[in-house]
Design a protein around this motif. Structure first.
Motif, mmCIF file in Angstrom:
data_model
loop_
_atom_site.group_PDB
_atom_site.id
_atom_site.type_symbol
_atom_site.label_atom_id
_atom_site.label_comp_id
_atom_site.label_asym_id
_atom_site.label_seq_id
_atom_site.Cartn_x
_atom_site.Cartn_y
_atom_site.Cartn_z
ATOM 1 N N ILE A 58 0.811 -1.219 0.000
ATOM 2 C CA ILE A 58 0.000 0.000 0.000
ATOM 3 C C ILE A 58 0.847 1.275 0.000
ATOM 4 N N ASP A 59 0.127 2.406 -0.135
ATOM 5 C CA ASP A 59 0.667 3.768 -0.047
ATOM 6 C C ASP A 59 1.404 4.176 -1.328
ATOM 7 N N ARG A 60 1.376 5.478 -1.572
ATOM 8 C CA ARG A 60 2.119 6.127 -2.660
ATOM 9 C C ARG A 60 1.498 5.925 -4.037
ATOM 10 N N GLY A 61 1.158 4.711 -4.417
ATOM 11 C CA GLY A 61 0.468 4.481 -5.682
ATOM 12 C C GLY A 61 -1.021 4.751 -5.535
ATOM 13 N N SER A 62 -1.762 4.568 -6.628
ATOM 14 C CA SER A 62 -3.176 4.962 -6.644
ATOM 15 C C SER A 62 -4.150 3.828 -6.355
ATOM 16 N N GLN A 63 -3.643 2.606 -6.094
ATOM 17 C CA GLN A 63 -4.547 1.461 -5.978
ATOM 18 C C GLN A 63 -4.289 0.666 -4.689
ATOM 19 N N SER A 64 -4.207 1.355 -3.576
ATOM 20 C CA SER A 64 -3.900 0.670 -2.319
ATOM 21 C C SER A 64 -4.980 -0.318 -1.917
ATOM 22 N N GLU A 65 -6.244 0.061 -2.067
ATOM 23 C CA GLU A 65 -7.300 -0.870 -1.664
ATOM 24 C C GLU A 65 -7.366 -2.075 -2.608
ATOM 25 N N GLN A 66 -7.067 -1.876 -3.874
ATOM 26 C CA GLN A 66 -6.994 -3.020 -4.784
ATOM 27 C C GLN A 66 -5.835 -3.934 -4.400
ATOM 28 N N ALA A 67 -4.747 -3.328 -3.927
ATOM 29 C CA ALA A 67 -3.609 -4.133 -3.481
ATOM 30 C C ALA A 67 -3.978 -4.953 -2.249
ATOM 31 N N LEU A 68 -4.734 -4.368 -1.338
ATOM 32 C CA LEU A 68 -5.155 -5.107 -0.148
ATOM 33 C C LEU A 68 -6.096 -6.252 -0.516
ATOM 34 N N ALA A 69 -6.825 -6.091 -1.592
ATOM 35 C CA ALA A 69 -7.724 -7.168 -2.038
ATOM 36 C C ALA A 69 -6.949 -8.408 -2.473
ATOM 37 N N GLU A 84 2.447 -1.463 5.825
ATOM 38 C CA GLU A 84 1.331 -2.168 6.464
ATOM 39 C C GLU A 84 1.400 -1.982 7.989
ATOM 40 N N GLU A 85 2.598 -1.986 8.516
ATOM 41 C CA GLU A 85 2.776 -1.737 9.942
ATOM 42 C C GLU A 85 2.224 -0.367 10.314
ATOM 43 N N ALA A 86 2.481 0.641 9.464
ATOM 44 C CA ALA A 86 1.975 1.990 9.730
ATOM 45 C C ALA A 86 0.449 2.010 9.742
ATOM 46 N N LEU A 87 -0.176 1.336 8.768
ATOM 47 C CA LEU A 87 -1.640 1.256 8.763
ATOM 48 C C LEU A 87 -2.148 0.663 10.072
ATOM 49 N N CYS A 88 -1.539 -0.424 10.489
ATOM 50 C CA CYS A 88 -1.971 -1.085 11.730
ATOM 51 C C CYS A 88 -1.818 -0.165 12.933
ATOM 52 N N ALA A 102 2.732 11.170 5.756
ATOM 53 C CA ALA A 102 4.084 11.456 5.267
ATOM 54 C C ALA A 102 4.692 10.244 4.569
ATOM 55 N N LEU A 103 4.182 9.059 4.881
ATOM 56 C CA LEU A 103 4.655 7.829 4.240
ATOM 57 C C LEU A 103 3.849 7.472 2.997
ATOM 58 N N GLY A 104 2.818 8.288 2.718
ATOM 59 C CA GLY A 104 1.976 8.011 1.560
ATOM 60 C C GLY A 104 0.620 7.425 1.908
ATOM 61 N N GLY A 105 0.264 7.499 3.190
ATOM 62 C CA GLY A 105 -0.990 6.906 3.627
ATOM 63 C C GLY A 105 -2.200 7.811 3.527
ATOM 64 N N ARG A 122 -6.600 -7.927 9.584
ATOM 65 C CA ARG A 122 -6.135 -8.889 8.577
ATOM 66 C C ARG A 122 -4.617 -8.822 8.421
ATOM 67 N N LEU A 123 -4.085 -7.625 8.362
ATOM 68 C CA LEU A 123 -2.641 -7.470 8.160
ATOM 69 C C LEU A 123 -1.830 -7.997 9.331
ATOM 70 N N ARG A 124 -2.400 -7.935 10.523
ATOM 71 C CA ARG A 124 -1.686 -8.432 11.699
ATOM 72 C C ARG A 124 -1.502 -9.955 11.663
ATOM 73 N N THR A 125 -2.170 -10.629 10.751
ATOM 74 C CA THR A 125 -1.977 -12.074 10.622
ATOM 75 C C THR A 125 -0.818 -12.411 9.685
#
Length: 247
Positions: A58-69, A84-88, A102-105, A122-125
């Motif tokens: 995730i972050d910086r590009g335009s398709q973060s939610e598609q990447a999470l999918a 992903e750690e930053a999101l969590c 600042a990281l692109g989030g 989900r990411l914590r797994t």
């Protein structure tokens, strides 16, 4: 079969792929169209091939939610990256939104808190490390860097200092790490620090080629071979990647 004995594994082990091929993709950073193109280029077969990821979906590009999918794809095996750690940490209330911005989030400003917490759960797994195969056909996947041998990696217990290095470290990539500290470490794919091309330092193979950057590209490599494919987001879109379906 991919198994782990822990709910939140540090190290996840995978049997060697005897039916198909294993690939590793660099930091995706929301550049899913580039991935669509590369999967077509490598003739990826979801029935028998596997795609491992060094994290930073995730972050910086335009398709973060598609990447999470991609987490729902049975052929996709990522490790946790620092983004992903930053999101969590934001979802858990341990990091300010401005720090993640600042990281692109900043893409997540429009994401409801409930959804963000679900992503974090989900990411914590995700493991910090994936170990694939054994013996001379073994390779490891992690996000940033690791100093030690396979035996140390296999223990699966990292002090916080080591955990931070696996997620955020750049000593090796910047030339300040001692390569000899990697003696006994199988080929280890990592990202985190963008490179112009795939490069190897000691046991670690750096495959982040800056997919999100104007002059960067996304890279996929076939594990334990010299074969690699790269494409920029711009070129992928010119080739019609937005209309390509994922396996």
């Amino acid at each position: 079969m991919d198994t782990t004995s822990e709910a939140y594994p540090i190290v996840c082990r995978h049997a060697a792929n005897t039916a198909g091929r294993d690939f590793v993709v660099g930091d995706l950073h929301g550049c899913v169209d580039a991935l669509r193109y590369l999967l077509r280029e490598i003739v990826f077969d979801p029935a028998c091939d596997r795609l491992f990821s060094v994290g930073d979906l995730i972050d910086r590009g335009s398709q973060s939610e598609q990447a999470l999918a991609l987490l729902d794809k049975p052929w996709f095996f990522p490790v946790l990256g620092n983004h992903e750690e930053a999101l969590c940490l934001v979802a858990e209330g341990s990091m300010r939104r401005s720090a993640w911005d600042a990281l692109g989030g900043d893409w997540a400003r429009s994401v409801p808190d409930r959804t963000l917490r679900a992503y974090a759960k989900r990411l914590r797994t995700l493991p910090l490390v994936r170990v694939v195969g054994s013996g001379p056909r073994r390779f490891n996947v992690l996000h940033a860097e690791f100093f030690g041998d396979d035996a140390m990696l296999d223990v699966g217990f990292f002090p916080e200092r080591v955990r931070q290095q696996v997620l955020w470290g750049r000593e090796l990539a910047l030339g300040s790490g001692i390569v000899e500290r990697q003696a006994g470490l199988s080929p280890t794919y990592c990202g985190h620090t963008p490179m112009r091309e795939i490069g190897r330092i000691g046991a670690q193979i750096f495959i982040d080629t800056g997919a999100f950057a104007a002059t960067g590209k996304l890279t996929v490599t076939e594990a334990l071979t010299s074969r690699a494919w790269s494409v920029s987001v711009e070129q992928a879109l010119l080739e019609g990647a937005s209309q390509m379906s994922l396996p």
